[in-house]
Enzyme design. Structure first.
Site, short mmCIF file in Angstrom:
data_model
loop_
_atom_site.label_atom_id
_atom_site.label_comp_id
_atom_site.label_asym_id
_atom_site.label_seq_id
_atom_site.Cartn_x
_atom_site.Cartn_y
_atom_site.Cartn_z
N THR A 138 0.59 -1.27 -0.01
CA THR A 138 0.11 -0.02 -0.01
C THR A 138 0.95 1.26 -0.20
OG1 THR A 138 -1.21 -1.26 1.61
CG2 THR A 138 -1.92 0.84 0.96
N GLY B 250 3.72 8.09 11.51
CA GLY B 250 3.50 8.19 9.99
C GLY B 250 3.56 9.55 9.25
N GLY C 112 -10.20 -2.83 9.51
CA GLY C 112 -8.78 -3.07 9.00
C GLY C 112 -7.95 -2.40 9.87
N GLU D 140 -4.98 -5.67 13.60
CA GLU D 140 -4.83 -7.05 12.84
C GLU D 140 -5.44 -8.14 13.65
OE1 GLU D 140 -0.74 -7.74 11.78
OE2 GLU D 140 -0.17 -5.69 12.33
N ASP E 199 4.00 -1.34 19.81
CA ASP E 199 4.26 -0.58 18.89
C ASP E 199 4.52 0.70 19.15
OD1 ASP E 199 3.92 0.18 15.64
OD2 ASP E 199 2.51 1.54 16.84
N LYS F 29 8.35 3.26 18.88
CA LYS F 29 8.27 4.45 18.44
C LYS F 29 8.90 5.45 19.60
CE LYS F 29 4.28 4.00 15.64
NZ LYS F 29 2.92 3.90 15.78
N GLY G 227 -1.28 5.09 7.14
CA GLY G 227 -1.88 5.21 5.98
C GLY G 227 -1.08 5.45 4.79
#
Lengths: 428, 428
Positions: B12, B135, B188, B191, B202, B206, B303
């Site tokens: 993606t 992101g 979505g 997971e 996660d 970071k 994204g």
């Protein structure tokens, strides 16, 4: 051997620079790969020099700028005097003398920025001014470095701390404009002549600079329509809240099919919008872009240390570029031909506050006026009448500036209606 | 002649890169001073290659990474496969082959970052990873460039979009953890095994990277204490609201007198705190520093396009540095010896949710337990009892981790009390 800088002016912000240079000496040394030394400081006159010396400042104070401009050891000049002159002359001379310049002077950059940037380029020196927009928020470097891969479509900003402090008090505490101004002046946020802050002029200066970094277009200050907060009534504030909005003074720069539109105006922000919770003297810049989508950069818009942090970051960047031998690079390299948006392309929802006689058929007549301009209503609110006059509030669907002008002049001509206020509404 | 890049993986995010290169061609050309060409794309196998070709992608697909690593025309390798292996091996080989590397792989960087950075330095190539944290938010470059003049004292971050989406639903809609997880999986965002997102792993990755950029210290992942959102009950959410807080999963990195503390935990944020209104899948990093004071950087945490925007900004930066011949510079140059904070220096207010028998003297007994550890109460709330069990909620004044451990174990031993939950509370 350290890099020597000359300060023009030693007011509040300037004295924040040695604080940061000292507190962060090791980190700055790593980043700049050299030490930074304040070699000379220009002050107004001997009286100021004596006052500063008496206060314990042991800099090499000078009262003639030539002592800095002619000093070949000084590579960077930091201008913190503000206003147009003599700052403009001093900066020009410094650039022509081959010195790199850092400034926080937004008025100067908004009005004479092109001229100064050309001069910097001609002399292959840096002209950096991160602190000129939103003080401590590193928005300019972020736009030119990190958003370099992205296409910005709109920038919305709460860009003036003074007016935002006032609006916060008007919204949260129900203060009138006059009460908010008085307190802002007492706290030292507003000057005795508050025009620049409350009428959106200061924010419009910043919008000029943001237009260059976000859209690559150098617009004139005169191209930025600006409208202040002085006409906002407690009634407007209350109605906004009732309809789910918060009023703030917002700079709005966007690219339409025909070109760029930049304006500063009181704006109804939906309560959930990230800008709606930017309160007090804080600033924020909200960016819409095709890649990131929505991002926001929030922080103090002014103040000694925040502004000094931005100025010092610029100085460090120049010192490092001197080491890397890449110092000529422009602060903003994004440049496109200027195109100004056609008013028919600049669309928003609008709020109208209207007084009308409390009689049969008034609302119908109003609806006919808007309908004639093909403007449709999104929300209507009729407030309790005093028996003679009704207060009608309309929020429209999206309409153009052209339609806004037409319907406003029709309302002005219509005997029955008194248009009290019109504000832009940000759609959800 | 354009600069050629090789993509490892074409999922993606990767497919967002050509979108941005095309849409912003002119701006990117100005900034990079060259065009950027996707020369080769590594895919898993022939089946994926055929699928992508059938979908209209006309890149030079390869299934063997050596075709990229051995290609002398390719100067930049962009890794977007995720996970540790084979990404680690491929990146290592690319760096050793003298290729610059851009990646968004936070797991890899948090665990093997030091090794890879040393390899990049040894080969005088760039290793950039803006997209690895939050992101689309350009927080890493901002910390290393703009906050270079400043001393960061604390970083608080909403760093995981999935858990923040879930917490937003639990707070705004009153959903249970299970309901929120189910919806996040259906949309979505989560997971099928949501452990990394919901247990704070996660976010802890970071926090490792943010510690390097904000504080110059390379902490191990194991040094980041992490606690997830799965134990948060609707009761905790409701009590938080009653007391004026919003619960979010927050990464918290701060420097104390003895060293650095980094942790991820559900945290009570005062409703007015800028992080409290960061909702849904959005991320934000809130920075406290001695210069700017408070600043916040807000945007999408994941994204396709946001991540691609960060990756592409890194690519552009490398291409420009190739032109400027300054390309070896590390992404983050701020480095200090690691010092881990002593638990006695890490202080916060805490929320305790306790079940106790509804009888005389219970509150006194509880007060004595806290008093014995010199912990004082800021807020106490006793909820309606079912006749047998009372629900006691305590918010303490500031206390240390040492005190927290002691009082928690005393409560565990006390027969009358059942400690249901303990969460950090951010003071105002």
């Amino acid at each position: 051997m350290s890099v020597k800088i000359g300060l023009l002016g030693f007011g509040t912000v300037a004295s924040g620079i040695p604080f940061l240079l000292k507190e962060n000496a090791e980190k700055i040394q790593q980043a700049a790969q050299d030490t930074i030394e304040i070699a000379k400081v220009l002050v107004r006159d001997d009286a100021e020099k004596e006052r500063l010396e008496a206060a314990g400042h042991d800099y090499y104070f000078v009262t003639n700028v030539d002592e800095i401009l002619a000093d070949e050891d000084i590579q960077i000049v930091v201008e913190l005097m503000g206003r147009i002159e003599p700052a403009k002359t001093f900066i020009s001379c410094a650039l022509e003398a081959g010195k790199h310049v850092v400034t926080a002077n937004k008025d100067l950059l908004a009005v004479h920025g092109s001229e100064l940037r050309i001069l910097a380029e001609k002399n292959n020196v840096a002209l950096y001014y991160e602190a000129a927009v939103a003080g401590g928020i590193p928005i300019l470097r972020t736009l030119s470095n990190s958003l370099v891969s992205d296409k910005v479509t709109r920038i919305l900003g709460v860009l003036n701390g003074t007016s935002n402090f006032m609006m916060t008090k008007m919204v949260d505490e129900g203060w009138t404009y006059e009460e908010a101004l008085k307190t802002a002046q007492e706290l030292g946020y507003a000057e005795s002549d508050p025009t620049n802050d409350v009428e959106g002029i200061d924010a419009a200066y910043k919008a000029v600079i943001l237009s260059q970094f976000g859209f690559g277009m150098t617009i004139d200050f005169d191209n930025v329509e600006h409208k202040g907060i002085s006409t906002i009534s407690p009634d407007d504030v209350a109605v906004a809240q009732e309809l789910g909005y918060v009023i703030k003074l917002v700079g709005d720069i966007r690219e339409t099919a025909s070109g760029l539109s930049a304006e500063v105006s009181p704006t109804f922000l939906p309560k959930q919008h990230p800008l709606a919770s930017v309160n007090g003297v804080m600033n924020a810049v909200f960016v819409e872009s095709i890649g990131i989508g929505q991002s926001m950069y929030y922080g103090p818009g002014a103040g000694q240390k925040p502004t000094a942090a931005s100025v010092t970051a610029d100085i460090i960047r120049i010192v490092r570029r001197l080491k890397d031998e890449t110092v000529g690079k422009a602060f903003n390299e994004f440049s496109r031909p200027l195109q100004i948006a056609a008013p028919s392309d600049v669309r928003s929802e609008y709020y109208f506050s209207i007084l009308a006689p409390d009689k049969n058929g008034t609302l119908l007549q109003l609806a006919e006026i808007f309908n004639a301009e093909e403007i449709s209503f999104k929300q209507i609110l009729q407030q309790a009448s005093d028996g003679e006059q009704a207060h009608l509030v309309v929020v429209t669907h999206s309409m153009s500036k052209t339609q806004l002008e037409r319907v406003t002049s029709t309302l002005a001509e219509a005997a029955d209606f008194m248009l009290q206020n019109t504000f832009k509404v940000l759609g959800e």
